[in-house]
Design an enzyme around this catalytic site. Structure first.
Site, PDB file in Angstrom:
ATOM      1  N   TYR A   1       0.614  -1.565  -0.069  1.00 48.76           N
ATOM      2  CA  TYR A   1       0.250   0.275   0.116  1.00 48.76           C
ATOM      3  C   TYR A   1       0.640   1.219   0.227  1.00 48.76           C
ATOM      4  O   TYR A   1       0.643   2.524  -0.561  1.00 48.76           O
ATOM      5  CB  TYR A   1      -1.181  -0.016   1.504  1.00 48.76           C
ATOM      6  CG  TYR A   1      -1.753   1.263   1.580  1.00 48.76           C
ATOM      7  CD1 TYR A   1      -2.740   1.820   0.329  1.00 48.76           C
ATOM      8  CD2 TYR A   1      -1.822   2.146   2.519  1.00 48.76           C
ATOM      9  CE1 TYR A   1      -3.156   2.501   0.658  1.00 48.76           C
ATOM     10  CE2 TYR A   1      -2.626   2.853   2.603  1.00 48.76           C
ATOM     11  CZ  TYR A   1      -3.183   3.861   1.466  1.00 48.76           C
ATOM     12  OH  TYR A   1      -3.815   5.334   2.137  1.00 48.76           O
TER      13      TYR A   1
ATOM     14  N   ARG B   1       1.086   6.583  -6.531  1.00 50.18           N
ATOM     15  CA  ARG B   1       0.149   7.221  -7.236  1.00 50.18           C
ATOM     16  C   ARG B   1       0.644   8.701  -6.243  1.00 50.18           C
ATOM     17  O   ARG B   1       0.077   9.647  -6.996  1.00 50.18           O
ATOM     18  CB  ARG B   1      -0.936   7.082  -5.996  1.00 50.18           C
ATOM     19  CG  ARG B   1      -2.153   8.294  -5.682  1.00 50.18           C
ATOM     20  CD  ARG B   1      -3.183   8.096  -4.859  1.00 50.18           C
ATOM     21  NE  ARG B   1      -2.925   7.699  -3.970  1.00 50.18           N
ATOM     22  CZ  ARG B   1      -3.488   7.112  -2.885  1.00 50.18           C
ATOM     23  NH1 ARG B   1      -5.268   6.931  -3.341  1.00 50.18           N
ATOM     24  NH2 ARG B   1      -3.263   6.273  -1.438  1.00 50.18           N
TER      25      ARG B   1
ATOM     26  N   TYR C   1       0.056  12.648   6.396  1.00 50.06           N
ATOM     27  CA  TYR C   1       0.054  12.021   7.576  1.00 50.06           C
ATOM     28  C   TYR C   1       1.271  11.584   8.029  1.00 50.06           C
ATOM     29  O   TYR C   1       2.875  12.258   6.594  1.00 50.06           O
ATOM     30  CB  TYR C   1      -0.078  10.355   6.509  1.00 50.06           C
ATOM     31  CG  TYR C   1      -1.508  10.117   7.437  1.00 50.06           C
ATOM     32  CD1 TYR C   1      -2.543  10.616   7.732  1.00 50.06           C
ATOM     33  CD2 TYR C   1      -2.351   8.817   6.774  1.00 50.06           C
ATOM     34  CE1 TYR C   1      -4.046  10.242   8.306  1.00 50.06           C
ATOM     35  CE2 TYR C   1      -3.205   8.218   6.444  1.00 50.06           C
ATOM     36  CZ  TYR C   1      -4.346   9.090   7.168  1.00 50.06           C
ATOM     37  OH  TYR C   1      -5.790   8.484   7.260  1.00 50.06           O
TER      38      TYR C   1
ATOM     39  N   ARG D   1     -11.256  13.635   2.604  1.00 54.34           N
ATOM     40  CA  ARG D   1     -12.024  12.401   3.430  1.00 54.34           C
ATOM     41  C   ARG D   1     -13.631  13.152   2.778  1.00 54.34           C
ATOM     42  O   ARG D   1     -14.010  11.630   2.450  1.00 54.34           O
ATOM     43  CB  ARG D   1     -12.265  13.215   4.594  1.00 54.34           C
ATOM     44  CG  ARG D   1     -11.408  13.402   5.639  1.00 54.34           C
ATOM     45  CD  ARG D   1     -10.712  11.782   5.986  1.00 54.34           C
ATOM     46  NE  ARG D   1      -9.010  11.652   6.325  1.00 54.34           N
ATOM     47  CZ  ARG D   1      -8.563  10.677   6.678  1.00 54.34           C
ATOM     48  NH1 ARG D   1      -8.849   9.627   6.422  1.00 54.34           N
ATOM     49  NH2 ARG D   1      -7.268  10.905   7.032  1.00 54.34           N
TER      50      ARG D   1
ATOM     51  N   GLU E   1     -14.051  -0.674   6.801  1.00 51.86           N
ATOM     52  CA  GLU E   1     -13.997   0.972   6.132  1.00 51.86           C
ATOM     53  C   GLU E   1     -15.364   0.749   5.629  1.00 51.86           C
ATOM     54  O   GLU E   1     -15.752   0.075   5.316  1.00 51.86           O
ATOM     55  CB  GLU E   1     -12.960   1.108   6.185  1.00 51.86           C
ATOM     56  CG  GLU E   1     -12.295   1.883   5.326  1.00 51.86           C
ATOM     57  CD  GLU E   1     -11.584   2.424   3.812  1.00 51.86           C
ATOM     58  OE1 GLU E   1     -10.173   2.075   4.585  1.00 51.86           O
ATOM     59  OE2 GLU E   1     -11.953   2.353   2.666  1.00 51.86           O
TER      60      GLU E   1
HETATM   61  C1  3EB Z   1      -8.185   6.030   6.724  1.00 50.62           C
HETATM   62  O1  3EB Z   1      -8.543   6.617   6.633  1.00 50.62           O
HETATM   63  C2  3EB Z   1      -7.702   4.882   5.499  1.00 50.62           C
HETATM   64  O2  3EB Z   1      -5.314   5.982   0.009  1.00 50.62           O
HETATM   65  O3  3EB Z   1      -6.875   6.372  -1.290  1.00 50.62           O
HETATM   66  C3  3EB Z   1      -9.003   5.038   3.098  1.00 50.62           C
HETATM   67  C4  3EB Z   1      -9.775   5.788   1.825  1.00 50.62           C
HETATM   68  C5  3EB Z   1      -7.918   4.697   2.769  1.00 50.62           C
HETATM   69  C6  3EB Z   1      -8.669   6.308   0.855  1.00 50.62           C
HETATM   70  C7  3EB Z   1      -6.306   5.844   0.093  1.00 50.62           C
HETATM   71  C8  3EB Z   1      -7.332   4.963   2.150  1.00 50.62           C
HETATM   72  C9  3EB Z   1      -7.274   5.704   1.256  1.00 50.62           C
HETATM   73  O4  3EB Z   1      -6.234   6.509   5.626  1.00 50.62           O
HETATM   74  C10 3EB Z   1      -7.334   4.615   4.974  1.00 50.62           C
END
Ligand code: 3EB
Length: 379
Positions: free
Chosen positions: A157, A164, A217, A230, A341
């Site tokens: 990932y 990406r 992050y 989000r 999720e």
């Molecule tokens: C998170 O909140 C959970 O890598 O496109 C959620 C939605 C998550 C999209 C992405 C990853 C992605 O980090 C994982």
């Protein structure tokens, strides 16, 4: 059926397609979607479609993850608002109706690694957008195999995230603030699978005040941050509004919370969904509700699906519209410690009759909600 009458329970998709507004996702059994007049479908995702190679109606693309709890294959269908033009750019198969473009990429792994594969897939995606003039990504669906496995020193990932983000930067697209809504799941079938929806107008990115923006992050989660917001709100000139809520999980700030506690992860996820919806309503003029939205619940361990279904019934009501419409799919979540999720989307049409119409499968869904089919939960 007159154009003004609401769609009644039991209406077939072909009838429904005659009255629902274009440019919204409609969730139907695949058999109903297959009855929609050819050329009226811009694009869509077919959940639970495991038949490699078998033909789907034009525009519909597979999400090859098994359905849990109830088994009937479902399609989120995006109807065209006019004549559809279709083409291919690199690895992207695309279709547009002048207002929206739906695209799909299915790339087998070639041994070059997921970072290179993601960069190539997204490079083609942005080449497609440049060629067709649909400059703005609204929603991305990312699926990749063995998402939590090590890819030679880095989790797959995290390799995907690196490729990406670099492709967004290469294309001059918003890789941080303003990134599209998205999800990223590990499927047990297929290679790198991308689905996307783009338009000529930008979406409004939405963040969750309870969570660090994913594009911010810290490096503990990989050398390059994930590229998504989000949620995304889109307001159309005709008054139609869309909300795309990204994959949402048990994360507060940037940390996973409630490790190994399924019920607490679900409760935290629901708090996050509420917080995102509140932000979307604040910035998007209101009207978005969890109950009015079409969700997908991704579940890491199949045996957890009926437990989650029962907990959602306890939290929201067994007959809650949310639960009646939600799909449960088997997939790996992009962090090892996450058990589930939830993503969801909703359209608000300026035609109230269509906006409040129940989905055509409502009666059938009610039945399976009280009498679940657990066949595919046994391993
Ligand atoms: C998170 O909140 C959970 O890598 O496109 C959620 C939605 C998550 C999209 C992405 C990853 C992605 O980090 C994982």
């Amino acid at each position: 059926m007159s154009a003004a009458s609401p769609i009644t329970t039991g209406a077939r998709a072909a009838d429904a397609a005659a009255v629902v507004p274009a440019s919204t996702f409609q969730r139907w059994p695949l058999s109903d979607a297959a009855r929609v007049e050819s050329g009226r479908i811009l694009g869509g995702l077919v959940y639970g479609w495991m038949e490699d190679g078998a033909a789907l109606p034009d525009g519909l693309t597979a999400v090859p993850a098994p359905m849990l709890v109830q088994q009937q294959v479902r399609a989120d269908v995006w109807l065209a608002s006019g004549p559809v033009e279709a083409g291919q750019t690199g690895n992207v198969r695309w279709r547009h109706d002048g207002r929206h473009l739906f695209g799909a990429i299915d790339l087998p792994e070639d041994g070059s690694g997921l970072e290179a594969l993601a960069r190539r897939a997204y490079g083609d995606l942005f080449a497609c957008l440049a060629r067709t003039g649909f400059a703005h990504l609204h929603r991305l669906w990312n699926y990749l195999p063995r998402i939590n496995e090590d890819g030679g020193g880095l989790e797959r990932y995290r390799q995907f995230n690196a490729g990406r983000q670099q492709a967004f930067l290469d294309a001059g697209q918003a890789a941080f603030e303003g990134a599209p809504a998205a999800c990223a799941l590990g499927l047990h079938r297929g290679g790198l699978i991308l689905r996307f929806l783009a338009a000529r107008v930008p979406p409004q990115p939405i963040e969750n005040p309870r969570q660090t923006p994913a594009w911010r992050y810290p490096a503990d989660y990989g050398p390059r941050a994930p590229t998504f917001s989000r949620a995304a709100v889109v307001c159309q000139p005709d008054g139609t509004k869309h909300l795309f809520v990204s994959g949402t999980a048990s994360i507060v700030g940037h940390a996973t919370v409630h490790v190994d506690d399924l019920q607490a992860q679900l409760e935290e996820t629901l708090r996050n969904l509420d917080a995102v919806l509140a932000e979307a309503n604040h910035h998007g003029g209101g009207g978005f509700t969890l109950g009015g939205s079409d969700a997908v619940v991704y579940v890491r361990r199949p045996e957890d699906a009926p437990v989650l279904r029962d907990q959602l019934a306890a939290a929201l009501g067994a007959q809650s519209p949310f639960l009646r419409r939600a799909l449960f799919l088997h997939a790996d979540i992009c962090r090892r410690d996450l058990l589930l999720e939830i993503e969801t989307h909703m359209s608000i049409a300026d035609r109230p009759a269509a906006a409040v119409a129940p989905p055509p499968e409502a009666a059938e869904t009610r039945r399976t909600t009280s009498l679940p089919d657990l066949d595919d939960l046994t391993r």
